[in-house]
Design an enzyme around this catalytic site. Structure first.
Site, short mmCIF file in Angstrom:
data_model
loop_
_atom_site.label_atom_id
_atom_site.label_comp_id
_atom_site.label_asym_id
_atom_site.label_seq_id
_atom_site.Cartn_x
_atom_site.Cartn_y
_atom_site.Cartn_z
N SER A 38 39.11 36.39 40.91
CA SER A 38 38.40 37.24 41.85
C SER A 38 37.19 36.51 42.43
O SER A 38 37.34 35.43 42.99
CB SER A 38 38.00 38.55 41.16
OG SER A 38 37.65 39.53 42.10
N ASP A 152 43.91 41.88 42.87
CA ASP A 152 42.85 41.21 42.13
C ASP A 152 43.31 40.71 40.76
O ASP A 152 43.91 41.44 39.98
CB ASP A 152 41.69 42.20 41.94
CG ASP A 152 40.39 41.51 41.59
OD1 ASP A 152 40.35 40.82 40.56
OD2 ASP A 152 39.41 41.68 42.34
#
Length: 284
Positions: A38, A152
């Site tokens: 991320s 993510d």
């Protein structure tokens, strides 16, 4: 001393990774490989491309107005923003390149929404990997690639200590910003609520009658905290499965996922916490 560096997920809190990198280098450590998830994948990728200083300067220009300009809102039912505008802005000073052509080994972590499996990017477009890794569920549009729907990486591996390339004699360093100091946050909120309740201002007294005491305890905050707690527990489990030589554990009470306009404060926290963690390491 050579370092295999791993940077966690954490939204804007991940800007502390910049401070961590700068402190490591200032103390004579040499980063020879990097893995990120991320926001950690973004900071790690920019560093691997040799553009971290430029990125830091660019972040200084980000305020709330600029954040809105960089958010390409969408009318889709499964995401709020397309996520293209922010990547294009960064690519103006960090050109895209193949991951395998970067000067040091790098990988980014994403998650396949369809299968639930972790996806590791070790080759191909740097920014495609970053864009997939930062696809915050329900906020950024997922990346569709090779029959996968990528979201993510923090969902499956928020601190990918097991994915970074290792070299003989290096040390494993993890920087984890996935956690919050919830007790301090709760106490701060309680103090603000009490201050509001005892205010002598007429307008505040009227608002007190309209605003419930538990306004901050709602559907959104409950789901958000549950998600954060699960990510945090996954990162803790990873440190037990693959113990790093140095763990910079940065739990914050004041800064959240979207505080990108606080970059210098977050970077300073990263520097301070890394400095403290390095003092515990016996030798370089």
């Amino acid at each position: 001393m050579d370092v295999a560096l791993v940077l966690s997920s954490g939204g804007a809190r991940g800007l502390a990774h910049i401070g961590a990198i700068e402190e490591l280098e200032a103390q004579g450590f040499r980063i020879t490989s990097i893995a990120g998830c991320s926001m950690g994948s973004l900071i790690g990728g920019v560093y691997a491309a040799g553009k971290l200083a430029e990125f830091r300067e660019w972040m200084k220009t980000i305020d709330r107005k600029k954040m809105m300009e960089l958010t390409d809102f969408s009318f889709s039912l499964n995401h709020v923003a397309k996520g293209t505008r922010i990547i294009e802005a960064i690519m103006e000073f960090v050109p895209d390149m193949a991951i395998e052509d970067l000067p040091l080994p790098y990988c980014a972590i994403a998650t396949d929404w369809k299968s639930g499996r972790e996806v590791v990017f070790r080759k191909g477009s740097l920014f495609e990997a970053i864009r997939a890794s930062i696809s915050l569920p329900a906020f950024y549009e997922p990346v569709q690639r090779d029959g996968m729907i990528l979201i993510d990486g923090g969902v499956t591996n928020p601190l990918p200590l097991n994915r970074v390339k290792r070299h003989e004699g290096d040390i494993l360093v993890g920087v984890d910003v996935s956690g919050h100091d919830y007790e301090t946050q709760w106490e701060m909120q309680h103090q603000l609520t009490e201050k509001r309740k005892h205010s002598t201002s007429l307008s505040q007294k009227i608002l007190n009658r309209l605003i419930p005491d538990n306004l901050d305890f709602n559907h959104y905050t409950v789901l958000s905290r549950v998600s954060s707690l699960m990510i945090r527990q996954n990162s803790i489990l990873m440190t037990q499965l693959v113990p790093p030589d140095i763990l910079v554990d940065i739990q914050m009470s004041r800064y959240g996922t979207f505080d990108y306009d606080k970059s210098e404060k977050l970077i300073a926290i990263g520097q301070q916490k890394t400095q403290q963690a390095l003092k515990q390491y016996p030798s370089k």
